[in-house]
Design a protein around this motif. Structure first.
Motif, mmCIF file in Angstrom:
data_model
loop_
_atom_site.group_PDB
_atom_site.id
_atom_site.type_symbol
_atom_site.label_atom_id
_atom_site.label_comp_id
_atom_site.label_asym_id
_atom_site.label_seq_id
_atom_site.Cartn_x
_atom_site.Cartn_y
_atom_site.Cartn_z
ATOM 1 N N ALA A 1 20.882 13.291 54.267
ATOM 2 C CA ALA A 1 20.792 13.925 55.581
ATOM 3 C C ALA A 1 20.914 12.880 56.688
ATOM 4 O O ALA A 1 21.675 13.061 57.655
ATOM 5 N N TRP A 2 20.174 11.789 56.550
ATOM 6 C CA TRP A 2 20.200 10.760 57.586
ATOM 7 C C TRP A 2 21.497 9.975 57.567
ATOM 8 O O TRP A 2 21.956 9.505 58.620
ATOM 9 N N SER B 1 24.795 13.017 58.211
ATOM 10 C CA SER B 1 24.719 14.029 59.257
ATOM 11 C C SER B 1 24.076 13.445 60.509
ATOM 12 O O SER B 1 23.518 12.349 60.494
ATOM 13 N N THR B 2 24.141 14.218 61.574
ATOM 14 C CA THR B 2 23.511 13.820 62.831
ATOM 15 C C THR B 2 22.238 14.618 63.017
ATOM 16 O O THR B 2 22.234 15.844 62.848
ATOM 17 N N ALA B 3 21.157 13.927 63.333
ATOM 18 C CA ALA B 3 19.866 14.605 63.516
ATOM 19 C C ALA B 3 19.991 15.754 64.502
ATOM 20 O O ALA B 3 20.587 15.612 65.566
ATOM 21 N N ASP C 1 24.009 21.042 59.781
ATOM 22 C CA ASP C 1 24.153 20.392 58.477
ATOM 23 C C ASP C 1 22.921 19.554 58.133
ATOM 24 O O ASP C 1 22.443 19.562 56.994
ATOM 25 N N PHE C 2 22.418 18.836 59.122
ATOM 26 C CA PHE C 2 21.240 18.005 58.941
ATOM 27 C C PHE C 2 20.043 18.849 58.518
ATOM 28 O O PHE C 2 19.345 18.531 57.546
ATOM 29 N N ARG C 3 19.821 19.940 59.210
ATOM 30 C CA ARG C 3 18.677 20.800 58.906
ATOM 31 C C ARG C 3 18.829 21.469 57.543
ATOM 32 O O ARG C 3 17.849 21.602 56.793
ATOM 33 N N GLY D 1 12.370 14.895 60.440
ATOM 34 C CA GLY D 1 13.689 15.434 60.754
ATOM 35 C C GLY D 1 13.679 16.880 61.184
ATOM 36 O O GLY D 1 14.465 17.282 62.046
#
Length: 367
Positions: free
Chosen positions: A144-145, A148-150, A154-156, A189
């Protein structure tokens, strides 16, 4: 106008690097590479930059041997056996879970769609393996980190999946704090409320009340750049340090809090000799001296001390830390850089130069 902005930028740069380039008395003088006056870290037996291990903060030969077997054979069983034989309550299990997850994540980045296949097979072949579940959860967090972008969908989505796998891992190993440690990064996150985080933290300290790695992970949540403030992070760190049992590295936690709130550009002369920084550094040095020599978190504290001691121009003390950690750079603050080995090498060179400029040499450095 362009010239004005250039001059302003030049002055700011000089204010930042100037203290390391020229000192009026007994300090560092910049010389050309290869000059007879140039400080040479090689004379201290330090490892060359290209040979520094960026995976770990310190030596763990069992882990490195198993990683080599797993990555060469793509067979997960050696990793499972190593984790099964690693005590749940200690710091080592957490570091090994992170290392296996990081290796799989890096493989996937280097070979999209194919890398890290051993972890997928591990989960498919042994879904009830607690170690495999913990590594999978940490792998998702790192993905995730890394990919993806926080704050993005996609990150979530990846972190929501990681939270589900954390729950599975916790059920498979009820006394193991590691699944909850992985969820600490998920909470940051996904933006848990303070009440949600407190409930999660209670599960961690119920299983491992003096776990240094857990406290560092929790500290991130309370930092100003995430879901707390400078004051909340400092309160969390100082409370943990005050309650630390004898010989615990938790006494060094306030230094991590100071690091997390360093100004991006510091133009205040003497900042690194301020009372706040000095007190945190002294606390960390006390913790290092009181800790067991085999404490797996000792290297983490020593690495961070190098940064502060160099910036404080306490060259001899910085060198004393370097002789214990040289060879491995997989720790803060170096891992915050795109090139951890290069960042570490710069500070090591500064420490050597400052040490020699004040009369030190390889023969006077205790080991």
């Amino acid at each position: 106008m362009e010239i004005l902005w250039f001059l302003i930028a030049l002055c700011m740069l000089a204010a930042v690097i100037g203290p390391f380039v020229l000192r009026r008395r007994g300090g560092i003088r910049q010389v050309a590479p290869g000059s007879p006056d140039a400080a040479d870290p090689d004379t201290y037996g330090f490892v060359r930059q290209e040979e520094l291990d960026i995976r770990l903060p310190g030596p763990d030969q069992d882990l490195l041997d198993v990683l080599d077997v797993v990555q060469r054979s793509q067979d997960w069983r050696a990793a499972s056996q190593l984790l099964a034989g690693t005590p749940k309550e200690g710091e080592v299990r957490w570091q090994r879970v992170q290392a296996f997850a990081g290796a799989a994540s890096l493989e996937l980045a280097q070979q999209p769609g194919a890398g890290g296949s051993w972890l997928r097979r591990w989960r498919a072949d042994a879904p009830k393996d607690a170690g495999g579940a913990a590594v999978h959860a940490e792998f998702l967090v790192q993905q995730a980190w890394r990919s993806s972008t926080a704050g993005t969908d996609d990150f979530r989505i990846i972190l929501e999946e990681a939270r589900t796998v954390c729950g599975e891992a916790a059920l498979l190993a009820p006394g193991d704090p590691v699944p909850y440690l992985v969820e600490l990064a998920v909470s940051r996150g996904l933006g848990y409320s303070h009440e949600e985080f407190d409930r999660l933290w209670a599960k961690v300290i119920d299983r491992a009340p003096a776990h240094m790695g857990a406290h560092i992970a929790a500290l991130h949540f309370w930092c100003e750049k995430w879901h707390g403030s400078r004051e909340e992070a400092d309160r969390f760190a100082t409370t943990a340090a005050a309650r630390a049992p004898q010989g615990s590295l938790l006494a060094a936690l306030p230094l991590f809090a100071v690091y997390e709130h360093l100004p991006e550009v510091n133009l205040v002369q003497g900042f690194y000799r301020s009372a706040v920084v000095t007190k945190a550094v002294e606390g960390a040095l006390f913790a290092v001296h009181a800790a067991r020599t085999d404490d797996p978190m000792l290297a983490h504290v020593r690495h961070l001390l190098v940064l502060f001691l160099v910036r404080m121009e306490r060259w001899s003390e910085a060198m004393n830390q370097l002789v214990h950690i040289d060879g491995h750079v997989g720790a803060l603050p170096w891992t915050q850089s795109p090139d951890p080995a290069a960042e570490y090498t710069v500070y090591r060179a500064l420490a050597v130069a400052g040490y020699e400029a004040n009369g030190g040499n390889p023969a006077t450095l205790p080991r």
